[in-house]
Design a protein around this motif. Structure first.
Motif, short mmCIF file in Angstrom:
data_model
loop_
_atom_site.label_atom_id
_atom_site.label_comp_id
_atom_site.label_asym_id
_atom_site.label_seq_id
_atom_site.Cartn_x
_atom_site.Cartn_y
_atom_site.Cartn_z
N ASP A 116 -33.32 85.64 -135.18
CA ASP A 116 -33.06 86.33 -133.85
C ASP A 116 -31.69 85.82 -133.50
O ASP A 116 -31.47 86.16 -132.46
CB ASP A 116 -34.00 86.35 -132.89
N GLY A 117 -31.04 84.82 -134.15
CA GLY A 117 -29.67 84.44 -133.70
C GLY A 117 -29.96 83.04 -132.92
O GLY A 117 -28.83 82.37 -132.60
N ALA A 118 -31.20 82.61 -132.55
CA ALA A 118 -31.29 81.53 -131.81
C ALA A 118 -31.04 80.24 -132.79
O ALA A 118 -31.24 80.22 -133.99
CB ALA A 118 -32.88 81.37 -131.24
N ARG A 119 -30.69 79.11 -131.98
CA ARG A 119 -30.30 78.03 -132.94
C ARG A 119 -31.01 76.65 -132.18
O ARG A 119 -31.46 76.62 -130.94
CB ARG A 119 -28.83 77.58 -132.61
N GLY A 139 -32.69 80.00 -141.60
CA GLY A 139 -33.37 78.63 -142.24
C GLY A 139 -33.04 77.67 -141.50
O GLY A 139 -32.39 77.49 -140.63
N VAL A 140 -33.53 76.18 -142.03
CA VAL A 140 -33.21 74.88 -141.34
C VAL A 140 -32.50 74.10 -142.42
O VAL A 140 -32.66 74.37 -143.84
CB VAL A 140 -34.72 74.35 -141.05
N VAL A 141 -31.43 73.44 -141.93
CA VAL A 141 -30.69 72.84 -142.74
C VAL A 141 -31.07 71.12 -142.36
O VAL A 141 -30.94 70.80 -141.05
CB VAL A 141 -29.18 72.77 -142.80
N LEU A 142 -31.52 70.30 -143.27
CA LEU A 142 -31.93 68.94 -143.21
C LEU A 142 -30.82 68.07 -143.66
O LEU A 142 -30.62 68.20 -144.87
CB LEU A 142 -33.43 68.54 -143.76
N LYS A 163 -39.80 74.51 -133.56
CA LYS A 163 -38.79 75.16 -132.65
C LYS A 163 -38.83 76.60 -132.94
O LYS A 163 -38.60 77.70 -132.24
CB LYS A 163 -37.64 74.56 -132.45
N VAL A 164 -38.64 76.84 -134.37
CA VAL A 164 -38.17 78.09 -134.93
C VAL A 164 -39.60 78.88 -135.00
O VAL A 164 -39.48 80.17 -134.63
CB VAL A 164 -37.76 78.15 -136.52
N GLN A 165 -40.61 78.56 -135.15
CA GLN A 165 -41.95 79.35 -135.26
C GLN A 165 -41.70 80.58 -136.13
O GLN A 165 -42.29 81.25 -135.85
CB GLN A 165 -42.19 79.73 -133.72
#
Length: 326
Positions: free
Chosen positions: A139-142, A122-125, A251-253
């Protein structure tokens, strides 16, 4: 070595600029203790002090739960900047000998994320004193957007909101802008008779950034009273924060939830209300504090899943402890 018959425990640490919280739970998700200590921000305290605070909290929470050190299967330490090599190496150097593979280190934003996703991507804002959006994909990308500090970033943060409110007060005093109830609120808050007296107090404070961030509460109060200037400032902050989250999602797409974190977004603020109403993405308001997210990180990093039953156990048992101020 941990005996296969011994009870398994997990410790999670959520480090912060003002305080650090540690929690311990067993393998069913029963939280047995939560303790609070001093700041563990390695950018604002000496490393010796940070290490001492972490050790004291680890020992305190373990002893309170009646857990032996060898029974702890995973220790997650979440600190600001801990995903940077220099800080991560310091933590490893201090704790790796005794904890070995049980030691898990990461940025504290991961704890904030997992408080809302229970270990899922997920995304943390985050909007507190500062602001940032961070994504953790499947996929583990940040990916990171914003968080560049108060001089060149932190849009939509408490500091940004407080600074813009102070500007509005001084613009009214100059006759350059419309009247706002923020003027009286700021003068009362700082204990002065005229807006121009604010300057010495704002610039001469021991921590101007933190002190201005606190005045974001005045903006909330003024907006609730219907003040047009305050409401405009909140709407600008909303747009800035939505921009951070949208850029991160691009960026996550992949469709992932956006977990709201930080004081401005975890409290029932007008800012949060407006942001949720205008968001084009799924927002999640956590029902547990980040220290529970730190426990989730300790559990999931060992390849274990936090199912619905364990999540409910974590939520309920942590709530009991936090309610009784333990």
């Amino acid at each position: 070595m941990q005996s296969s018959n011994a009870e398994k425990w997990f410790i999670g640490i959520d480090g912060g600029g003002s305080k650090t919280r540690a929690a311990i739970c067993n393998e069913t998700g029963q939280v047995r203790a939560i303790v609070v200590g001093e700041s563990s921000n390695p950018l604002s305290r000496s490393w010796g002090d940070v290490e001492a605070t972490l050790r004291q909290l680890i020992d305190a929470v373990r002893i309170k739960a009646g857990a032996r050190e060898e029974e702890v299967a995973g220790l997650f330490i979440g600190l600001g900047g801990a995903d940077r090599p220099q800080i991560k190496e310091r933590i490893q150097h201090a704790f790796a000998d005794e904890w070995g593979e049980r030691l898990l280190i990461d940025n504290d934003v991961l704890a904030a994320l997992y408080a809302g996703t229970w270990g899922q991507p997920g995304v943390v804002l985050l909007a507190g004193t500062g602001s940032i959006a961070c994504a953790f994909s499947k996929d583990g990308a940040r990916h990171r957007v914003g968080g560049w500090g108060y001089l060149v970033g932190d849009e939509g943060s408490g500091f940004d909101l407080g600074k813009k409110a102070a500007i509005a007060v001084l613009r009214e005093y100059d006759g350059r802008s419309e009247s706002t109830v923020l003027t009286r609120m700021f003068m009362d808050h700082y204990g002065v008779e005229r807006p121009d007296e604010l300057i010495n107090l704002i610039y001469g404070g021991s921590n101007p950034r933190m002190e201005l961030a606190k005045t974001s509460q005045l903006v909330e109060q003024a907006a609730t009273l219907g003040d047009a200037v305050a409401n405009a400032l909140i709407m600008q902050a909303v747009e800035d924060l939505l921009e951070l989250a949208d850029a991160c999602l691009q960026k996550v797409q992949e469709p992932v939830p956006v977990v709201l974190a930080g004081g401005l977004l975890t409290a029932g603020t007008k800012l949060r209300e407006q942001l949720v109403a205008r968001a084009s993405f799924q927002t999640v308001i956590p029902t547990v504090s980040p220290v529970v997210g730190a426990l989730v990180a300790a559990i999931t990093r060992l390849g274990l899943a936090v199912d619905d039953k364990m999540a409910e156990q974590l939520r309920v048992s942590a709530a009991v402890l936090e309610k009784s101020h333990i």
